[in-house]
Design a protein around this motif. Structure first.
Motif, mmCIF file in Angstrom:
data_model
loop_
_atom_site.group_PDB
_atom_site.id
_atom_site.type_symbol
_atom_site.label_atom_id
_atom_site.label_comp_id
_atom_site.label_asym_id
_atom_site.label_seq_id
_atom_site.Cartn_x
_atom_site.Cartn_y
_atom_site.Cartn_z
ATOM 1 N N MET A 1 7.629 -8.410 2.103
ATOM 2 C CA MET A 1 6.521 -9.135 1.491
ATOM 3 C C MET A 1 5.418 -9.357 2.535
ATOM 4 O O MET A 1 5.657 -9.941 3.580
ATOM 5 C CB MET A 1 7.002 -10.489 0.959
ATOM 6 C CG MET A 1 5.928 -11.270 0.202
ATOM 7 S SD MET A 1 6.408 -12.993 -0.116
ATOM 8 C CE MET A 1 7.977 -12.768 -0.961
ATOM 9 N N ARG A 2 4.209 -8.888 2.247
ATOM 10 C CA ARG A 2 3.069 -9.034 3.150
ATOM 11 C C ARG A 2 2.236 -10.235 2.703
ATOM 12 O O ARG A 2 1.882 -10.343 1.524
ATOM 13 C CB ARG A 2 2.222 -7.754 3.139
ATOM 14 C CG ARG A 2 2.954 -6.550 3.717
ATOM 15 C CD ARG A 2 2.322 -5.236 3.288
ATOM 16 N NE ARG A 2 0.924 -5.141 3.670
ATOM 17 C CZ ARG A 2 0.505 -4.797 4.880
ATOM 18 N NH1 ARG A 2 1.381 -4.533 5.836
ATOM 19 N NH2 ARG A 2 -0.783 -4.706 5.161
ATOM 20 N N ARG A 21 7.580 -16.118 9.184
ATOM 21 C CA ARG A 21 8.085 -15.038 10.047
ATOM 22 C C ARG A 21 9.553 -15.251 10.390
ATOM 23 O O ARG A 21 10.319 -14.287 10.516
ATOM 24 C CB ARG A 21 7.222 -14.943 11.301
ATOM 25 C CG ARG A 21 5.853 -14.302 11.031
ATOM 26 C CD ARG A 21 4.901 -14.425 12.191
ATOM 27 N NE ARG A 21 3.636 -13.733 11.896
ATOM 28 C CZ ARG A 21 2.453 -14.099 12.384
ATOM 29 N NH1 ARG A 21 2.375 -15.145 13.208
ATOM 30 N NH2 ARG A 21 1.371 -13.425 12.060
ATOM 31 N N ALA A 22 9.933 -16.508 10.542
ATOM 32 C CA ALA A 22 11.340 -16.812 10.813
ATOM 33 C C ALA A 22 12.229 -16.417 9.639
ATOM 34 O O ALA A 22 13.429 -16.151 9.815
ATOM 35 C CB ALA A 22 11.513 -18.297 11.118
ATOM 36 N N ASP A 26 6.443 -10.860 6.415
ATOM 37 C CA ASP A 26 5.399 -10.228 7.216
ATOM 38 C C ASP A 26 4.063 -10.936 7.003
ATOM 39 O O ASP A 26 3.360 -10.677 6.025
ATOM 40 C CB ASP A 26 5.289 -8.753 6.824
ATOM 41 C CG ASP A 26 4.316 -7.981 7.714
ATOM 42 O OD1 ASP A 26 3.886 -8.536 8.742
ATOM 43 O OD2 ASP A 26 4.004 -6.831 7.365
ATOM 44 N N VAL A 27 3.728 -11.855 7.903
ATOM 45 C CA VAL A 27 2.422 -12.522 7.852
ATOM 46 C C VAL A 27 1.422 -11.619 8.568
ATOM 47 O O VAL A 27 1.402 -11.537 9.801
ATOM 48 C CB VAL A 27 2.483 -13.914 8.519
ATOM 49 C CG1 VAL A 27 1.099 -14.576 8.479
ATOM 50 C CG2 VAL A 27 3.515 -14.793 7.825
ATOM 51 N N ASP A 47 0.744 -8.759 -0.471
ATOM 52 C CA ASP A 47 1.400 -9.039 -1.751
ATOM 53 C C ASP A 47 1.079 -10.451 -2.227
ATOM 54 O O ASP A 47 0.963 -10.700 -3.429
ATOM 55 C CB ASP A 47 2.920 -8.888 -1.614
ATOM 56 C CG ASP A 47 3.313 -7.510 -1.129
ATOM 57 O OD1 ASP A 47 3.004 -6.530 -1.841
ATOM 58 O OD2 ASP A 47 3.896 -7.404 -0.040
ATOM 59 N N VAL A 48 0.969 -11.378 -1.257
ATOM 60 C CA VAL A 48 0.754 -12.787 -1.577
ATOM 61 C C VAL A 48 -0.295 -13.382 -0.648
ATOM 62 O O VAL A 48 -0.324 -13.067 0.549
ATOM 63 C CB VAL A 48 2.055 -13.616 -1.421
ATOM 64 C CG1 VAL A 48 1.834 -15.056 -1.867
ATOM 65 C CG2 VAL A 48 3.195 -12.991 -2.193
ATOM 66 N N ALA A 49 -1.136 -14.248 -1.209
ATOM 67 C CA ALA A 49 -2.068 -15.039 -0.416
ATOM 68 C C ALA A 49 -1.711 -16.508 -0.571
ATOM 69 O O ALA A 49 -1.521 -16.991 -1.698
ATOM 70 C CB ALA A 49 -3.505 -14.805 -0.873
#
Length: 219
Positions: A1-2, A21-22, A26-27, A47-49
């Motif tokens: 997931m980005r 991130r932990a 994927d930030v 994918d998500v904001a």
């Protein structure tokens, strides 16, 4: 997931990035303004904001405006809005095209990590995640003569849980009733709100949107 984060509070922005991130997510960008947020969305196609409602320069509705624009440019983008308190103006603009891939949480919910991550994944998977406190306040602000007055107390409970993004089984578990009872209540909700079966519309989404907009108008 980005994921792209738009939050002008540096501590919260970096804390969110570290948390995600932990969790192995994927930030791809963590921004502090609407302009850099939109640029990051265009560049990285996340994918998500995750977007704060109030951002520079006026700290009013810049985050909402940017989220609406991001969804216009990238219709498949999931958006999870964060706010310090219940904002009455978010529903009309952000929910105009339906509630799919949309979440609205109070910032205090971020500290409840499991709930926050569950909401994030629900939105990323195409669902809805509305903060329970937002639901409660919107219901409380609806007047007795509103459309919602047609619903029984139990039907209002079911609709509020639908707005949080819960499925029938999860609603049944929360209310300690059977799946069949939930299905019956939902059919009654659709009937009372005048939502006939229609292949062109998701009645569940429409019902949630109807009550959010109704509560907002009368808030």
């Amino acid at each position: 997931m980005r994921i792209v984060i738009a939050e002008d509070d540096a501590l919260l922005r970096e804390g969110l990035a570290l948390l995600l991130r932990a969790e192995g997510l994927d930030v791809v960008a963590a921004t502090d303004s609407p302009t850099t947020f939109l640029s990051a969305v265009d560049t990285f196609a996340p994918d998500v904001a995750i977007v704060d409602v109030r951002m520079p320069p006026t700290h009013t509705d810049e985050g909402i405006v940017a989220a609406v624009e991001a969804r216009r440019r990238h219709p498949a983008l999931a958006v999870l809005v964060l706010s310090a308190y219940v904002e009455q103006t978010f529903a009309t603009d952000l929910l105009a095209d339906g509630t799919a891939r949309l979440g609205y949480l109070l910032k205090e919910r971020v500290g409840r990590v499991e709930e926050f991550l569950a909401a994030l994944h629900r939105v990323a998977d195409g669902g809805t995640a509305i903060d329970p406190e937002v639901v409660a306040q919107l219901f409380a602000r609806s007047r007795p003569d509103s459309t919602l007055s047609r619903l029984s107390a139990r039907e209002r409970d079911v609709l509020s849980l639908m707005a949080e993004g819960l499925g029938n089984t999860a609603i049944a578990q929360r209310l300690f009733v059977t799946d069949g009872a939930v299905h019956k209540h939902i059919r009654s909700i659709f009937a009372k709100l005048g939502l006939a079966p229609d292949d062109r519309a998701d009645r569940r989404v429409t019902a949630v949107l109807r009550y959010l907009e109704d509560a907002q108008r009368r808030g």
